[in-house]
Design an enzyme around this catalytic site. Structure first.
Site, PDB file in Angstrom:
ATOM      1  N   GLU A 284       0.824  -1.201   0.000  1.00  0.00           N
ATOM      2  CA  GLU A 284       0.000   0.000   0.000  1.00  0.00           C
ATOM      3  C   GLU A 284       0.869   1.266   0.000  1.00  0.00           C
ATOM      4  O   GLU A 284       0.442   2.323  -0.460  1.00  0.00           O
ATOM      5  CB  GLU A 284      -0.917  -0.016   1.236  1.00  0.00           C
ATOM      6  CG  GLU A 284      -2.293   0.557   0.968  1.00  0.00           C
ATOM      7  CD  GLU A 284      -3.313   0.224   2.038  1.00  0.00           C
ATOM      8  OE1 GLU A 284      -4.254  -0.523   1.739  1.00  0.00           O
ATOM      9  OE2 GLU A 284      -3.179   0.705   3.171  1.00  0.00           O
ATOM     10  N   HIS A 305       7.702 -26.823  -1.477  1.00  0.00           N
ATOM     11  CA  HIS A 305       7.002 -27.883  -2.200  1.00  0.00           C
ATOM     12  C   HIS A 305       5.826 -27.334  -3.002  1.00  0.00           C
ATOM     13  O   HIS A 305       4.960 -28.075  -3.437  1.00  0.00           O
ATOM     14  CB  HIS A 305       6.539 -28.964  -1.203  1.00  0.00           C
ATOM     15  CG  HIS A 305       7.717 -29.627  -0.532  1.00  0.00           C
ATOM     16  ND1 HIS A 305       8.189 -30.865  -0.904  1.00  0.00           N
ATOM     17  CD2 HIS A 305       8.537 -29.179   0.458  1.00  0.00           C
ATOM     18  CE1 HIS A 305       9.240 -31.161  -0.156  1.00  0.00           C
ATOM     19  NE2 HIS A 305       9.473 -30.159   0.673  1.00  0.00           N
ATOM     20  N   LYS A 419     -13.905   0.663  -3.843  1.00  0.00           N
ATOM     21  CA  LYS A 419     -14.973   1.148  -2.948  1.00  0.00           C
ATOM     22  C   LYS A 419     -16.044   1.862  -3.759  1.00  0.00           C
ATOM     23  O   LYS A 419     -17.238   1.655  -3.538  1.00  0.00           O
ATOM     24  CB  LYS A 419     -14.390   2.125  -1.917  1.00  0.00           C
ATOM     25  CG  LYS A 419     -13.539   1.484  -0.859  1.00  0.00           C
ATOM     26  CD  LYS A 419     -13.201   2.500   0.216  1.00  0.00           C
ATOM     27  CE  LYS A 419     -12.139   1.975   1.147  1.00  0.00           C
ATOM     28  NZ  LYS A 419     -11.562   3.016   1.991  1.00  0.00           N
TER      29      LYS A 419
HETATM   30  O1  PA5 Z   1      -3.225   1.474   5.919  1.00  0.00           O
HETATM   31  C1  PA5 Z   1      -4.304   2.021   5.746  1.00  0.00           C
HETATM   32  O2  PA5 Z   1      -4.447   3.231   5.864  1.00  0.00           O
HETATM   33  C2  PA5 Z   1      -5.524   1.207   5.394  1.00  0.00           C
HETATM   34  O3  PA5 Z   1      -5.186  -0.129   5.192  1.00  0.00           O
HETATM   35  C3  PA5 Z   1      -6.556   1.309   6.513  1.00  0.00           C
HETATM   36  O4  PA5 Z   1      -5.978   0.862   7.710  1.00  0.00           O
HETATM   37  C4  PA5 Z   1      -7.804   0.483   6.202  1.00  0.00           C
HETATM   38  O5  PA5 Z   1      -8.350   0.888   4.987  1.00  0.00           O
HETATM   39  C5  PA5 Z   1      -8.846   0.644   7.311  1.00  0.00           C
HETATM   40  O6  PA5 Z   1      -9.191   1.981   7.486  1.00  0.00           O
HETATM   41  P1  PA5 Z   1      -9.962   2.488   8.745  1.00  0.00           P
HETATM   42  O7  PA5 Z   1      -9.124   2.264   9.936  1.00  0.00           O
HETATM   43  O8  PA5 Z   1     -10.214   3.942   8.489  1.00  0.00           O
HETATM   44  O9  PA5 Z   1     -11.236   1.705   8.837  1.00  0.00           O
END
Ligand code: PA5
Length: 442
Positions: A284, A305, A419
């Protein structure tokens, strides 16, 4: 203490490539520590370990003490960075059969990290006859998956013990002032912890997001934070001895030579979720603007394996980063048999740990020979302190590594695309136009 070794990698990186990556690594260090790079509003994690105050730890430990003998299970609701940090640390510190902690610590279950009806149905059934509590984590307080899970689990809890008593069995971890979860918590009187504004989800394991579930599981969050503090100090040095800088440098140098896939390798199944956390952190943070090392993972010898063939012999775009654990807590020694029917008497008297370490060595030698550079991190054992060190090291390296690629390591604009489509297909108010466009495509 974590140590890093990338001697065998240097033969894969031409000198000029290494030198230019080295100079860029120092520039990335300056951007990160001078807070002058992209996303510099999200650097709260940098000094989080050394700044963690006693009152926060005490509040977290108080919840853990309160629920320890009161509930059998705590469901931690969250997704992405609001899930993987806690999951990875708890899995690393727990025994394979969850026999690790003496005492009555609740079983930590996870929800809100998928939309699977069967998973939720099974969880609701499992909890029907058990005393449970809920920790709901969402920084934004508006993420769909955890919101759905929270509505369902809250309804079950309220049906079982009543609305009033439920309020004492729910803790929310969210923004200080905004988001639906903050509003719900204030309305219902839930205890809350705050996710600092300047810490993004995937860098939040050392905030209450990770610390509360880890403490609830019976682990020592003080030692975890202390380990991270040791690494914070090591990673603040502007020097090639800084392990985060060295790791960022060498992986980026490999990327420049065409190694586009990094496999995080472990030889201890306790570290499987550590890899999942690491994959989210790097995926990310770096995968944007058409760039980024693809973070993958493997658990050896299991995956030798399955993926072993490809790694040894497939397209040569891979490098591996190993996390090796030197000591085992338990001793398992192979016995001798009179008939030696299985031909294993040559290993009689040997510990499984030694056999595993020979598998590690043999695999690394084979993979390097096959054109797969191997970076090696070693820890003496899996404990809170070493996991804290590793967490901080990988976070610090990720920030620098993102800057070396020229991306903002602290945003995630690409996550919005799914989303938007999902909301349009679900008929969420405000998505009518997007829904009409999508419907023409399907
Ligand atoms: O690293 C990030 O920012 C994302 O993976 C969020 O943690 C994830 O989308 C969850 O978001 P939130 O804590 O606002 O529900």
């Amino acid at each position: 203490m974590v140590s890093l070794d990338f001697k065998t990698v240097l033969e894969f990186v031409p000198r000029n490539v290494y030198e230019s990556a080295q100079s860029d690594a120092f520039k990335a260090f300056d951007l990160l520590h001078g807070a002058t790079g992209a996303g510099n509003g999200f650097l709260g994690w940098l000094d989080l370990p050394s700044q963690t105050d006693e009152s926060l730890i005490s509040r977290i430990e108080a919840v853990a003490r309160r629920w320890k003998n009161e509930v059998e299970a705590v469901v931690t609701i969250g997704i992405g960075g609001s899930y993987l940090g806690a999951k990875c640390v708890i899995e690393a510190l727990s025994g394979a059969f969850h026999s690790h902690v003496k005492g009555d610590f609740p079983h930590i279950l996870f929800a809100g990290h998928n939309l699977c009806e069967d998973y939720m149905g099974e969880l609701l059934e499992y909890l029907e006859n058990r005393d449970f509590a809920i920790v709901v984590v969402s920084k934004s307080g508006t993420t769909t998956e955890p919101a759905i899970a929270f509505r369902l689990l809250r309804a079950l809890l309220e049906r079982k013990i009543g609305v009033k008593a439920s309020a004492g069995r729910i803790v929310a971890i969210t923004d200080a002032s905004k988001g639906a979860l903050r509003m719900l918590s204030d309305e219902n009187g839930y205890q809350t912890f705050t996710v600092p504004d300047n810490v993004g989800g995937r860098y939040s394991v050392l905030t209450p997001v990770g610390l509360l579930p880890i403490a609830l599981a019976g682990f020592d969050i003080r030692a975890l934070v202390a380990g991270a503090s040791v690494m914070e100090k090591a990673c603040s040095e502007r020097s090639s001895l800084n392990p985060a800088l060295s790791y960022a440098l060498i992986r980026n140098a490999l990327y420049r030579t065409g190694k586009k896939i990094e496999i995080l390798v472990n030889y201890n199944p306790r570290l499987q979720y550590f890899s999942e956390w690491w994959k989210q952190l790097y995926g990310e943070s770096e995968g944007k603007d058409g760039k980024g090392i693809f973070p993958a993972s493997a658990s050896f010898t299991t995956d030798l394996h399955s993926m072993g063939q490809y790694i040894q012999d497939g397209e040569r775009t891979i490098f591996e980063t190993n996390i090796l654990v030197e000591e085992n807590v338990r001793q398992v020694t192979l016995g001798s048999e009179k008939n030696d029917g299985d031909g294993l008497n040559y290993l009689a008297g040997k510990r499984m740990g030694w056999i595993n370490s020979m598998a590690q060595l043999g695999t690394m030698l084979a993979h390097v020979e096959g054109g797969v550079p191997n970076i090696v991190f070693k820890i003496d054992r899996i404990d809170e302190c070493n996991i804290g060190e590793l967490v901080y090291l990988f976070e610090a390296a990720c920030g620098m590594s993102g800057y070396m690629l020229g991306v903002n390591p602290f945003d995630q604009p690409g996550v919005e695309a799914y989303k938007r489509n999902m909301f349009a297909l679900l008929g969420k108010p405000g998505y009518e136009e997007a829904s009409a466009i999508l419907k023409k495509k399907i």
